[in-house]
Design an enzyme around this catalytic site. Structure first.
Site, PDB file in Angstrom:
ATOM      1  N   GLY A 102       0.598   5.106  -0.573  1.00 50.97           N
ATOM      2  CA  GLY A 102      -0.835   5.254  -0.316  1.00 50.97           C
ATOM      3  C   GLY A 102      -1.649   5.958  -1.390  1.00 50.97           C
ATOM      4  O   GLY A 102      -2.814   6.267  -1.172  1.00 50.97           O
TER       5      GLY A 102
ATOM      6  N   ALA B 201       0.760  -1.249   0.000  1.00 52.99           N
ATOM      7  CA  ALA B 201       0.000   0.000   0.000  1.00 52.99           C
ATOM      8  C   ALA B 201       0.796   1.309   0.000  1.00 52.99           C
ATOM      9  O   ALA B 201       0.298   2.321  -0.481  1.00 52.99           O
ATOM     10  CB  ALA B 201      -0.940   0.003   1.199  1.00 52.99           C
ATOM     11  N   ALA B 202       2.008   1.317   0.561  1.00 54.83           N
ATOM     12  CA  ALA B 202       2.715   2.608   0.710  1.00 54.83           C
ATOM     13  C   ALA B 202       3.251   3.108  -0.637  1.00 54.83           C
ATOM     14  O   ALA B 202       3.634   2.292  -1.473  1.00 54.83           O
ATOM     15  CB  ALA B 202       3.881   2.436   1.683  1.00 54.83           C
TER      16      ALA B 202
ATOM     17  N   ASP C 273      -0.943  -4.174  -5.901  1.00 53.60           N
ATOM     18  CA  ASP C 273      -0.080  -3.307  -6.706  1.00 53.60           C
ATOM     19  C   ASP C 273       1.345  -3.736  -6.333  1.00 53.60           C
ATOM     20  O   ASP C 273       1.981  -3.133  -5.473  1.00 53.60           O
ATOM     21  CB  ASP C 273      -0.373  -1.841  -6.329  1.00 53.60           C
ATOM     22  CG  ASP C 273       0.386  -0.856  -7.200  1.00 53.60           C
ATOM     23  OD1 ASP C 273       0.505  -1.112  -8.411  1.00 53.60           O
ATOM     24  OD2 ASP C 273       0.853   0.166  -6.668  1.00 53.60           O
TER      25      ASP C 273
ATOM     26  N   CYS D  43       4.183  -1.567 -12.144  1.00 50.09           N
ATOM     27  CA  CYS D  43       4.660  -0.514 -13.055  1.00 50.09           C
ATOM     28  C   CYS D  43       5.824  -1.088 -13.861  1.00 50.09           C
ATOM     29  O   CYS D  43       6.868  -0.472 -13.996  1.00 50.09           O
ATOM     30  CB  CYS D  43       5.023   0.764 -12.313  1.00 50.09           C
ATOM     31  SG  CYS D  43       6.227   0.578 -11.001  1.00 50.09           S
TER      32      CYS D  43
HETATM   33  N1  SAM Z   1       0.293   0.943  -4.080  1.00 48.78           N
HETATM   34  C1  SAM Z   1       1.261   1.955  -3.706  1.00 48.78           C
HETATM   35  C2  SAM Z   1       0.742   3.313  -4.088  1.00 48.78           C
HETATM   36  O1  SAM Z   1      -0.077   3.412  -5.004  1.00 48.78           O
HETATM   37  O2  SAM Z   1       1.120   4.305  -3.449  1.00 48.78           O
HETATM   38  C3  SAM Z   1       2.621   1.667  -4.318  1.00 48.78           C
HETATM   39  C4  SAM Z   1       3.112   0.311  -3.923  1.00 48.78           C
HETATM   40  S1  SAM Z   1       4.799  -0.023  -4.354  1.00 48.78           S
HETATM   41  C5  SAM Z   1       4.653  -0.534  -6.002  1.00 48.78           C
HETATM   42  C6  SAM Z   1       5.012  -1.579  -3.543  1.00 48.78           C
HETATM   43  C7  SAM Z   1       5.031  -1.495  -2.028  1.00 48.78           C
HETATM   44  O3  SAM Z   1       4.917  -2.829  -1.524  1.00 48.78           O
HETATM   45  C8  SAM Z   1       6.288  -0.932  -1.410  1.00 48.78           C
HETATM   46  O4  SAM Z   1       5.963   0.076  -0.492  1.00 48.78           O
HETATM   47  C9  SAM Z   1       6.932  -2.119  -0.689  1.00 48.78           C
HETATM   48  O5  SAM Z   1       7.608  -1.754   0.492  1.00 48.78           O
HETATM   49  C10 SAM Z   1       5.726  -2.963  -0.374  1.00 48.78           C
HETATM   50  N2  SAM Z   1       5.965  -4.414  -0.248  1.00 48.78           N
HETATM   51  C11 SAM Z   1       6.914  -5.159  -0.861  1.00 48.78           C
HETATM   52  N3  SAM Z   1       6.771  -6.456  -0.540  1.00 48.78           N
HETATM   53  C12 SAM Z   1       5.712  -6.538   0.306  1.00 48.78           C
HETATM   54  C13 SAM Z   1       5.068  -7.607   0.996  1.00 48.78           C
HETATM   55  N4  SAM Z   1       5.520  -8.867   0.852  1.00 48.78           N
HETATM   56  N5  SAM Z   1       4.018  -7.326   1.783  1.00 48.78           N
HETATM   57  C14 SAM Z   1       3.568  -6.048   1.922  1.00 48.78           C
HETATM   58  N6  SAM Z   1       4.149  -4.996   1.295  1.00 48.78           N
HETATM   59  C15 SAM Z   1       5.198  -5.235   0.491  1.00 48.78           C
END
Ligand code: SAM
Length: 303
Positions: free
Chosen positions: A122, A119-120, A185, A239
């Protein structure tokens, strides 16, 4: 000399997947100086009010046919937009156009339980909240503690009031949970974005890192299909423009479950240039002067 360069491994991968002609177009797409784009936060304001503020600040803008909330700004840098009152108040969110597509395809509505598995910071969590009029109950998972802080900050600032943040690896979520809709995502190479060309050599994309991304993406997608209620739909997005992170991940998950593809209505996204895909019904956005490369698949769990 350019401050960035498409890594040789990625250049070759893209050529191998898309052929010389399309590869040249994709590589050219990285070079596009994309304008600043924003999403109007419908939880706090409306497009007309934001447009008025932009006009007062003498910032030109264009609308986007597929969303009343998306605006493309002319000749302005992010720093200037960050000084606007609407930015301070969380009435707008700086977000790439392609990044707005997955929540629109997910189409959350009031009363639904929604899981955002990665999610981050966000952007999409808060977009999901806005699309549901703050009436969906959202669980936003983020593995990275520092990024989760940013996620919390944005949720608060945007006034998304029904979001529960979980700082955890989504693969470890208890199977006891179940959701009406899920957005995955997924973490990816970023091969649809210029970021992939800016990374330090330490994090450079190669065969091994691509294999690792693909593996984690597959594990997250299988988990998503476990947590999704039978008969319900989820969205998988990245992406990236590489099939190893997109179609191949989805195909492997479809082979292991009873899930099926629900075709994305690409006709509703006028102006978005699409790349050829190797799985019917999914969509891959070609990077260009407005859009970053992005993959979106809608998947339904049957039983
Ligand atoms: N969806 C977000 C947005 O629109 O702002 C962008 C997400 S970014 C592509 C992927 C995120 O997934 C990163 O913040 C990363 O730290 C987190 N992440 C990576 N592996 C993960 C996991 N196994 N479980 C939860 N979060 C994860």
């Amino acid at each position: 000399m350019a401050q960035w360069e498409v890594p040789a491994f990625l250049r070759e991968k893209i050529k191998e997947q898309y052929g010389e002609e399309l590869a040249a177009r994709i590589l050219q797409g990285y070079k596009g100086e994309r304008p600043v784009t924003l999403r109007v936060n419908a939880l706090k304001t409306d497009a007309a009010t934001v447009e008025q503020e932009l006009e007062q600040a003498q910032i030109g803008y264009q609308r986007v046919s597929w969303s009343n909330e998306a605006l493309i700004l002319n000749d302005v840098r992010e720093q200037e937009v960050r000084r606007l009152a609407s930015y301070e108040k969380g009435e707008i969110y700086l977000q790439g156009l392609s990044s707005m597509l997955p929540p629109l395809v997910l189409s959350p509505t009031a009363g639904e339980s929604v899981l955002d598995m990665a999610a981050a910071p966000g952007g999409k969590t808060t977009q999901i909240a806005a699309l549901s009029g703050n009436m969906a109950s959202i669980t936003a998972c983020e593995r990275n503690q520092i990024r989760a802080e940013r996620l919390r900050y944005n949720i608060e600032k945007q006034g998304a009031s029904r979001v529960c943040v979980m700082v955890t690896d989504s693969r470890r979520l208890d199977d006891f949970f179940s959701f009406d809709k899920i957005l995955l995502d997924a973490p990816c190479s970023g091969s649809g974005t210029l970021e992939v060309c800016r990374r330090s050599s330490k994090n450079h994309l190669d065969k091994e890192s691509l294999r690792r991304f693909s593996k984690v993406q597959g594990e997250l997608l299988l988990k998503a299909l476990k947590l999704l209620k039978p008969g319900h739909e989820m969205v998988y997005s990245t992406c990236s423009v590489l099939t190893e992170e997109n179609e191949q991940v989805v195909k492997r998950a479809l082979a292991k479950t009873d899930a099926v593809i629900i075709p994305v209505d690409t006709g509703s996204f006028a102006g978005v240039t699409l790349l050829p895909v190797s799985l019917d019904g999914v969509m891959c956005v070609c990077p260009d002067s407005l859009y970053e490369g992005f993959f979106v698949a809608k998947i339904k769990r049957q039983q």
